[in-house]
Design a protein around this motif. Structure first.
Motif: not given
Length: 189
Positions: A153-155, A160-165
């Motif tokens: 996971r990088e996000h 980052d506020g947009d998503y978890c990968d």
């Protein structure tokens, strides 16, 4: 903490158990702080609890679960269904987990999905529990690692506020999760 706890759809909603377990950790951490225990030390205790919880699952069931998490075709089918179920739940319970399976998977990975809404991160930001979030996110590595699924996971929604990968690279070995992945300096959260 309970009176401020978000309702995301009850037991039938995806992520309810994760949400409750995560805030048990936060509650435990807040109590242990009064006794001089750091958040990192509380995190280590939570890792041990997760390990014990998942290793209590009979080995043949863990093996089956691991095979599911290392079968991209089956995962895609399962997560597309989860995406639809989460979207319906979020329409009734705003702020609930929402996911989006990535088709095709992100480059270099065998399977990937994004968590678009995270009530854990929202709750932490709203009520001042931010210090726990990196450790809570690390628990995903514990769960996936015990099942033999190499998560990357990088996000994160929190950072980052947009998503978890959530990305799986099936030819890889699961990452070490203790010490927490975000402390290892390898670019993963």
């Amino acid at each position: 903490m309970l009176e401020r706890f978000p309702y995301i759809g009850g037991d039938a909603a995806s992520g309810t158990k994760n949400l409750i377990g995560a805030y048990m950790f936060v509650s435990m951490g807040e109590v242990l702080k009064k006794y001089g225990v750091t958040t990192a030390q509380s995190s280590h205790l939570m890792i041990l609890i997760y390990e014990r919880q998942f290793t209590k699952i009979p080995s043949f069931l863990r093996s089956i679960m691991g095979k599911i998490f290392t079968n991209p075709r089956f995962l895609t089918k399962m997560f597309l269904k989860k995406d639809r179920k989460n979207a319906l739940n979020a329409a009734q319970n705003p702020g609930s987990f929402e996911t989006q399976t990535q088709i095709p998977p992100e480059k270099g990975y065998d399977f990937s999905y994004h968590n678009l809404v995270c009530p854990l991160a929202d709750f932490a930001k709203k009520y001042g529990y931010e210090e726990y979030m990196p450790y809570l996110c690390n628990l995903d590595y514990v769960m996936f690692g015990i099942l033999g699924a190499p998560l990357y996971r990088e996000h994160t929604c929190f950072d980052d506020g947009d998503y978890c990968d959530f990305k799986l690279k099936l030819s890889a070995k699961p990452m070490d999760y203790d010490p927490p992945v975000f402390t290892q300096g390898n670019g993963y959260k």
